[in-house]
Design a protein around this motif. Sequence first.
Motif, mmCIF file in Angstrom:
data_model
loop_
_atom_site.group_PDB
_atom_site.id
_atom_site.type_symbol
_atom_site.label_atom_id
_atom_site.label_comp_id
_atom_site.label_asym_id
_atom_site.label_seq_id
_atom_site.Cartn_x
_atom_site.Cartn_y
_atom_site.Cartn_z
ATOM 1 N N SER A 1 0.834 -1.195 0.000
ATOM 2 C CA SER A 1 0.000 0.000 0.000
ATOM 3 C C SER A 1 0.871 1.248 0.000
ATOM 4 O O SER A 1 2.075 1.199 0.273
ATOM 5 N N ALA A 2 0.248 2.375 -0.322
ATOM 6 C CA ALA A 2 0.918 3.673 -0.268
ATOM 7 C C ALA A 2 -0.035 4.685 0.342
ATOM 8 O O ALA A 2 -1.247 4.653 0.084
ATOM 9 N N ILE A 3 0.499 5.590 1.147
ATOM 10 C CA ILE A 3 -0.354 6.604 1.760
ATOM 11 C C ILE A 3 -0.424 7.816 0.839
ATOM 12 O O ILE A 3 0.497 8.091 0.072
ATOM 13 N N PRO A 4 -1.526 8.542 0.876
ATOM 14 C CA PRO A 4 -1.693 9.694 -0.021
ATOM 15 C C PRO A 4 -0.824 10.886 0.373
ATOM 16 O O PRO A 4 -0.325 10.969 1.495
ATOM 17 N N HIS A 5 -0.664 11.814 -0.547
ATOM 18 C CA HIS A 5 0.047 13.068 -0.293
ATOM 19 C C HIS A 5 -0.678 13.826 0.820
ATOM 20 O O HIS A 5 -1.906 13.793 0.885
ATOM 21 N N PRO A 6 0.008 14.476 1.731
ATOM 22 C CA PRO A 6 1.445 14.765 1.739
ATOM 23 C C PRO A 6 2.316 13.721 2.434
ATOM 24 O O PRO A 6 3.487 13.982 2.711
ATOM 25 N N GLY A 7 1.786 12.566 2.766
ATOM 26 C CA GLY A 7 2.610 11.497 3.321
ATOM 27 C C GLY A 7 3.039 11.720 4.753
ATOM 28 O O GLY A 7 4.153 11.365 5.143
ATOM 29 N N ARG A 8 2.131 12.284 5.557
ATOM 30 C CA ARG A 8 2.447 12.490 6.974
ATOM 31 C C ARG A 8 2.097 11.244 7.784
ATOM 32 O O ARG A 8 1.399 10.353 7.307
ATOM 33 N N ILE A 9 2.572 11.225 9.022
ATOM 34 C CA ILE A 9 2.183 10.152 9.932
ATOM 35 C C ILE A 9 0.671 10.149 10.124
ATOM 36 O O ILE A 9 0.046 9.093 10.302
ATOM 37 N N ARG A 10 0.058 11.312 10.039
ATOM 38 C CA ARG A 10 -1.392 11.416 10.189
ATOM 39 C C ARG A 10 -2.114 10.529 9.183
ATOM 40 O O ARG A 10 -3.066 9.828 9.528
ATOM 41 N N GLU A 11 -1.678 10.559 7.918
ATOM 42 C CA GLU A 11 -2.309 9.727 6.892
ATOM 43 C C GLU A 11 -2.063 8.243 7.159
ATOM 44 O O GLU A 11 -2.938 7.394 6.921
ATOM 45 N N LEU A 12 -0.866 7.920 7.652
ATOM 46 C CA LEU A 12 -0.557 6.530 7.984
ATOM 47 C C LEU A 12 -1.465 6.026 9.099
ATOM 48 O O LEU A 12 -1.972 4.889 9.046
ATOM 49 N N LEU A 13 -1.690 6.840 10.119
ATOM 50 C CA LEU A 13 -2.545 6.432 11.232
ATOM 51 C C LEU A 13 -3.999 6.275 10.789
ATOM 52 O O LEU A 13 -4.725 5.411 11.307
ATOM 53 N N HIS B 1 0.678 -5.479 6.011
ATOM 54 C CA HIS B 1 0.593 -4.392 5.034
ATOM 55 C C HIS B 1 1.922 -3.627 5.036
ATOM 56 O O HIS B 1 2.310 -3.060 6.067
ATOM 57 N N VAL B 2 2.615 -3.616 3.908
ATOM 58 C CA VAL B 2 3.836 -2.835 3.739
ATOM 59 C C VAL B 2 3.449 -1.517 3.075
ATOM 60 O O VAL B 2 2.804 -1.505 2.024
ATOM 61 N N VAL B 3 3.833 -0.397 3.713
ATOM 62 C CA VAL B 3 3.316 0.913 3.302
ATOM 63 C C VAL B 3 4.469 1.840 2.933
ATOM 64 O O VAL B 3 5.396 2.046 3.728
ATOM 65 N N GLU B 4 4.412 2.404 1.735
ATOM 66 C CA GLU B 4 5.372 3.426 1.327
ATOM 67 C C GLU B 4 4.648 4.750 1.134
ATOM 68 O O GLU B 4 3.424 4.828 1.263
ATOM 69 N N GLY B 5 5.418 5.805 0.845
ATOM 70 C CA GLY B 5 4.830 7.117 0.593
ATOM 71 C C GLY B 5 4.999 8.117 1.708
ATOM 72 O O GLY B 5 4.565 9.268 1.584
#
Length: 462
Positions: free
Chosen positions: A88-100, A121-125
């Motif tokens: 998976s990938a987190i959306p812009h701007p790629g903060r910890i907030r989006e990861l959480l 789940h392996v997460v980049e971005g």
Amino acid sequence: MPFMPPTDSMFLLAESREHPMHVGGLQLFVPPEDAGPQYAREMVEAFRQSSDVSDLFRRRPAEPVNLLGTTWWSSDETIDYDYHVRHSAIPHPGRIRELLQLTSRWHGSLLDRHRPLWECHVVEGLQDGRVAVYTKVHHSMVDGVAAIRLMQRSLSKDPEARDCLPPWLVQPRSRSVAMRRGLDPWGIVRSGADVVGDVAGLVPTGLKIARQVVRDHDITLPRAPKSILNGPVGGARRFAAQSWRIDRIQQVAKSSETTLNDVVLAMVSGALRQYLLEQNALPDEPMTAMVPISLALRADAVGPDGADRGGGNQVGAIVVSLATNRAHGATRLEEISYSAKQAKKIMGDLTPTQILALSAVQMAPLALNPVPGFVRYTRPPFNVIVSNVPGPKEDMYFNGARLDGMYPVSIVLDGQALNITLTSRKDHIDIGLIGCRRSIPHLQRLLQHLEDSLVELEESWG
């Protein structure tokens, strides 16, 4: 097809859409210096390559899953890696907030009982270049301590090592060794005799505890005030996480002559007090916390060869006052420390079986929470669960990637809408907060309140 112990099957029996019964962990890794832009994809491919999956991670409930599936384990010969290991990938701007936010969604969904009960789940971005790994495993397979141990054993202290394996390829040191060797009838007889002796000792032990409660009036009993933390929960979750330097907490503990756990509970107490004051919902009576005790860490829970028992659930519990009715942090810490000492004093001379039995009595009201109206019209046994799971004491690496965060993600229940779990990591303590999205509004504010509470304690005991 191995038998499922009742201590494990109860997590399957209690599960529903509103009550997912898996534990999880969110890890952050700093890629090695020679990592390229495809590092996360390469990690996923490496995770999916091996077929040598441990017995623990091949388990799934037997068919039919709603009948035999709460009594017996089945085992899958092959693992569908495209399902279990996800990129998976987190959306812009790629903060910890989006990861959480992503972690919150994943943790609120049920595991498929027709497959082995785990996902990764392996997460980049992330904008800082770190890679995140979120893993969840059903509580019927492992408790929090066992999960952290499996993760630790998949890591290396050597940043140059490139032979690390993901947790599902690590063979746990567990009771499965005895299973592979065959049934030991004499061992069962000996274990049965030990259990009979422990159970027989419960009566005089219970009378002794009752006399102490009546005499001293200073034992925190499993009867807490009602709060917004103790209502029915929905199925959606919100997760928040943050790290604190461990030397800050240790310095307060040293200055106040308390323990690190006492200081963490005082941080939680101050944070909950401020949060509930903002909601105009602070109870007049002191709130309480249930603090799990891992029996796997006791000497008598380790085998003669020094090996731990791996999977399964080996957890007792104590109830501690949080002194949330006290306005000053120093006073709260003193009362919390005393309450914890008294609870541990009771447990000190008990065997693991007796601790489990006493803990079961304290947690028994939770079994009635699914009864309609029970949570709404009765007092909770405690207000919040606060768990401390020991982690690595040195820098750890996964094939050159340095571990830079290790945040536990636990379980919430009807009557227990917030769960706080922390783990130590060399110079830091990593705290994960999981809560019912509906019952606990603005959960992330608790992170700032935890920091403010620690600052208050530092100023009092500086």
